[in-house]
Design an enzyme around this catalytic site. Structure first.
Site, PDB file in Angstrom:
ATOM      1  N   LYS A   1      15.072  -7.947  12.391  1.00 26.77           N
ATOM      2  CA  LYS A   1      15.756  -8.087  11.094  1.00 26.77           C
ATOM      3  C   LYS A   1      16.948  -9.053  11.188  1.00 26.77           C
ATOM      4  O   LYS A   1      17.251  -9.758  10.227  1.00 26.77           O
ATOM      5  CB  LYS A   1      16.191  -6.710  10.569  1.00 26.77           C
ATOM      6  CG  LYS A   1      15.002  -5.799  10.205  1.00 26.77           C
ATOM      7  CD  LYS A   1      14.078  -6.412   9.150  1.00 26.77           C
ATOM      8  CE  LYS A   1      12.962  -5.487   8.717  1.00 26.77           C
ATOM      9  NZ  LYS A   1      12.056  -6.074   7.727  1.00 26.77           N
TER      10      LYS A   1
ATOM     11  N   SER B   1       0.823  -1.213   0.000  1.00 30.10           N
ATOM     12  CA  SER B   1       0.000   0.000   0.000  1.00 30.10           C
ATOM     13  C   SER B   1       0.855   1.261   0.000  1.00 30.10           C
ATOM     14  O   SER B   1       0.353   2.357  -0.258  1.00 30.10           O
ATOM     15  CB  SER B   1      -0.919   0.008   1.232  1.00 30.10           C
ATOM     16  OG  SER B   1      -0.134  -0.071   2.407  1.00 30.10           O
TER      17      SER B   1
ATOM     18  N   TYR C   1      13.440  -3.548  16.531  1.00 28.19           N
ATOM     19  CA  TYR C   1      13.437  -3.617  15.065  1.00 28.19           C
ATOM     20  C   TYR C   1      14.691  -4.354  14.575  1.00 28.19           C
ATOM     21  O   TYR C   1      14.608  -5.279  13.759  1.00 28.19           O
ATOM     22  CB  TYR C   1      13.374  -2.205  14.482  1.00 28.19           C
ATOM     23  CG  TYR C   1      13.409  -2.170  12.975  1.00 28.19           C
ATOM     24  CD1 TYR C   1      12.291  -2.541  12.231  1.00 28.19           C
ATOM     25  CD2 TYR C   1      14.561  -1.796  12.287  1.00 28.19           C
ATOM     26  CE1 TYR C   1      12.316  -2.524  10.853  1.00 28.19           C
ATOM     27  CE2 TYR C   1      14.598  -1.766  10.907  1.00 28.19           C
ATOM     28  CZ  TYR C   1      13.470  -2.127  10.188  1.00 28.19           C
ATOM     29  OH  TYR C   1      13.501  -2.119   8.818  1.00 28.19           O
TER      30      TYR C   1
ATOM     31  N   SER D   1      14.996  -7.541   4.512  1.00 24.44           N
ATOM     32  CA  SER D   1      15.669  -7.360   5.793  1.00 24.44           C
ATOM     33  C   SER D   1      15.996  -5.879   5.911  1.00 24.44           C
ATOM     34  O   SER D   1      15.178  -5.014   5.566  1.00 24.44           O
ATOM     35  CB  SER D   1      16.913  -8.243   5.809  1.00 24.44           C
ATOM     36  OG  SER D   1      17.682  -8.028   6.955  1.00 24.44           O
TER      37      SER D   1
HETATM   38  N1  LIG Z   1      12.236   2.769   4.985  1.00 25.01           N
HETATM   39  C1  LIG Z   1      13.413   2.313   5.340  1.00 25.01           C
HETATM   40  O1  LIG Z   1      14.342   3.093   5.655  1.00 25.01           O
HETATM   41  C2  LIG Z   1      13.685   0.824   5.361  1.00 25.01           C
HETATM   42  C3  LIG Z   1      15.019   0.400   5.394  1.00 25.01           C
HETATM   43  C4  LIG Z   1      15.291  -0.961   5.426  1.00 25.01           C
HETATM   44  C5  LIG Z   1      14.270  -1.883   5.404  1.00 25.01           C
HETATM   45  N2  LIG Z   1      12.978  -1.452   5.379  1.00 25.01           N
HETATM   46  C6  LIG Z   1      11.917  -2.470   5.366  1.00 25.01           C
HETATM   47  O2  LIG Z   1      11.148  -2.317   4.200  1.00 25.01           O
HETATM   48  C7  LIG Z   1       9.836  -2.832   4.415  1.00 25.01           C
HETATM   49  C8  LIG Z   1       8.801  -1.833   3.914  1.00 25.01           C
HETATM   50  O3  LIG Z   1       8.884  -0.657   4.665  1.00 25.01           O
HETATM   51  P1  LIG Z   1       8.609   0.808   4.061  1.00 25.01           P
HETATM   52  O4  LIG Z   1       9.790   1.615   4.394  1.00 25.01           O
HETATM   53  O5  LIG Z   1       8.152   0.734   2.677  1.00 25.01           O
HETATM   54  O6  LIG Z   1       7.457   1.304   5.068  1.00 25.01           O
HETATM   55  P2  LIG Z   1       5.901   1.624   4.871  1.00 25.01           P
HETATM   56  O7  LIG Z   1       5.706   2.589   3.765  1.00 25.01           O
HETATM   57  O8  LIG Z   1       5.420   1.987   6.257  1.00 25.01           O
HETATM   58  O9  LIG Z   1       5.278   0.226   4.432  1.00 25.01           O
HETATM   59  C9  LIG Z   1       4.995  -0.805   5.338  1.00 25.01           C
HETATM   60  C10 LIG Z   1       3.978  -1.722   4.695  1.00 25.01           C
HETATM   61  O10 LIG Z   1       3.777  -2.836   5.573  1.00 25.01           O
HETATM   62  C11 LIG Z   1       2.382  -3.089   5.646  1.00 25.01           C
HETATM   63  N3  LIG Z   1       2.061  -3.734   6.927  1.00 25.01           N
HETATM   64  C12 LIG Z   1       2.405  -3.334   8.174  1.00 25.01           C
HETATM   65  N4  LIG Z   1       1.931  -4.201   9.077  1.00 25.01           N
HETATM   66  C13 LIG Z   1       1.275  -5.190   8.390  1.00 25.01           C
HETATM   67  C14 LIG Z   1       0.569  -6.367   8.761  1.00 25.01           C
HETATM   68  N5  LIG Z   1       0.407  -6.747  10.028  1.00 25.01           N
HETATM   69  N6  LIG Z   1       0.021  -7.134   7.775  1.00 25.01           N
HETATM   70  C15 LIG Z   1       0.150  -6.788   6.500  1.00 25.01           C
HETATM   71  N7  LIG Z   1       0.794  -5.666   6.070  1.00 25.01           N
HETATM   72  C16 LIG Z   1       1.348  -4.890   7.024  1.00 25.01           C
HETATM   73  C17 LIG Z   1       1.724  -1.728   5.489  1.00 25.01           C
HETATM   74  O11 LIG Z   1       0.447  -1.910   4.891  1.00 25.01           O
HETATM   75  P3  LIG Z   1      -0.954  -1.520   5.534  1.00 25.01           P
HETATM   76  O12 LIG Z   1      -0.703  -0.523   6.635  1.00 25.01           O
HETATM   77  O13 LIG Z   1      -1.726  -0.952   4.386  1.00 25.01           O
HETATM   78  O14 LIG Z   1      -1.472  -2.820   6.020  1.00 25.01           O
HETATM   79  C18 LIG Z   1       2.648  -1.044   4.481  1.00 25.01           C
HETATM   80  O15 LIG Z   1       2.234  -1.313   3.151  1.00 25.01           O
HETATM   81  C19 LIG Z   1       9.745  -3.156   5.915  1.00 25.01           C
HETATM   82  O16 LIG Z   1       9.941  -4.545   6.099  1.00 25.01           O
HETATM   83  C20 LIG Z   1      10.904  -2.380   6.496  1.00 25.01           C
HETATM   84  O17 LIG Z   1      11.387  -2.973   7.679  1.00 25.01           O
HETATM   85  C21 LIG Z   1      12.656  -0.121   5.346  1.00 25.01           C
END
Ligand SMILES: NC(=O)c1ccc[n+]([C@@H]2O[C@H](COP(=O)([O-])OP(=O)(O)OC[C@H]3O[C@@H](n4cnc5c(N)ncnc54)[C@H](OP(=O)(O)O)[C@@H]3O)[C@@H](O)[C@H]2O)c1
Length: 271
Positions: A151, A15, A147, A133
């Site tokens: 990971k 989303s 967090y 991750s």
């Molecule tokens: N942003 C960074 O700096 C970064 C860096 C390294 C890794 N990551 C990883 O990348 C991934 C995506 O993060 P993002 O940065 O894109 O953040 P984001 O925009 O907040 O996206 C998180 C997504 O996870 C979904 N979600 C959360 N809880 C859920 C649940 N219980 N069931 C199903 N869906 C769920 C949310 O969807 P809904 O709320 O619509 O359900 C949303 O689409 C994560 O695993 C994060 O740890 C992020």
């Protein structure tokens, strides 16, 4: 994609952020993509991929979602385990309920999805599971200890699994982004039992994280790394994504531990 069967990909958490960018990119490469959100497709018109309802913390939700995909598409070639959440605050500042909540999403949620798709992938004798991750699955993250520990768990699970399922033509691959410009910071929960004693360092670290995310890589960088992990004939166990993640991974690997430790504390402005 080289054959006539359209490949089917599931991207959890599509989303927003990395998941949405990945779902769009994979659809542009010819995959039939089923993205997921707890809210389903409501309120978000998307013509490139289907956005279905899924809560990865619920066994029932995972089971009915997978049945739905298989009845519509007949196969599952790719699972991108992207859905995730953060908790910011000192390790001591979270209740065990909060610990359970983040592990239930970031670790058990990933495992639920993997257990649900493996029977189909084993039957097909091929499949790729891509687990998002973080570079924080390799290095410490003060004031994001929960967090970081989820990971680190993703890293251990994914690499172990890969050795078990390679015999079936399936690969389990890790993607390690550094700070990425998404709404992750806003979606993260603060620790639920704050303590004054950690206030100063918590604030400092949360400002550093906020700044780093605002200036991080675009989500599309990670989407392209995922696509590479899917198209590489012999994929690597792990792909860092973006310049900063690559540099940090090298420092972690090659610097003596004491040097990494002191440099890390200096960088994080820890007293
Ligand atoms: N942003 C960074 O700096 C970064 C860096 C390294 C890794 N990551 C990883 O990348 C991934 C995506 O993060 P993002 O940065 O894109 O953040 P984001 O925009 O907040 O996206 C998180 C997504 O996870 C979904 N979600 C959360 N809880 C859920 C649940 N219980 N069931 C199903 N869906 C769920 C949310 O969807 P809904 O709320 O619509 O359900 C949303 O689409 C994560 O695993 C994060 O740890 C992020």
């Amino acid at each position: 994609m080289g054959n006539k069967i359209q490949k089917v990909a599931i991207v959890t958490g599509a989303s927003s952020g990395i998941g949405e960018a990945t779902a769009i990119h994979l659809a542009s490469l010819g995959y039939r993509v089923f993205g997921t959100s707890r809210k389903g497709g409501s309120g978000k018109a998307n013509t490139q991929f289907e956005l279905l309802s899924l809560d990865i913390t619920s066994d029932d939700s995972v089971e009915s979602f997978i049945k739905n995909v298989v009845s519509q598409a007949g196969r599952i070639d790719v699972l991108v385990n992207n859905a995730g959440m953060g908790v910011t605050g000192g390790a001591e500042e979270s209740s065990l309920e909060q610990v359970h909540s983040i592990f239930n999403t970031n670790v058990y949620g990933m495992i639920r999805m993997i257990k649900a798709v493996l029977p189909y992938m084993r039957n097909q004798k091929e499949g790729r599971i891509v687990n998002i991750s973080s570079i924080l699955g390799k290095i410490p993250a003060p004031f994001m200890a929960l967090y970081s520990s989820t990971k680190h768990a993703v890293e251990g699970y994914s690499e172990s699994l890969d050795h078990e399922v390679r015999q079936f033509g399936i690969r389990s691959i890790l993607i390690e982004p550094a700070y990425t410009k998404t709404q992750f910071d806003q979606s993260s929960s603060p620790a639920d039992s704050p303590m004054d004693i950690y206030g100063k360092n918590r604030k400092k670290l949360s400002e550093l994280t906020e700044f780093a995310m605002k200036n991080g890589d675009p989500a599309e960088t990670v989407a392209h790394t995922i696509a590479r992990a899917l198209s590489d004939v012999t994929p690597k166990l792990r792909y860092t994504s973006g310049k900063q993640a690559g540099q940090l991974a090298k420092m972690r690997r090659f610097l003596p531990e004491s040097l990494f430790d002191s440099g890390f504390r200096k960088n994080m402005k820890l007293d």
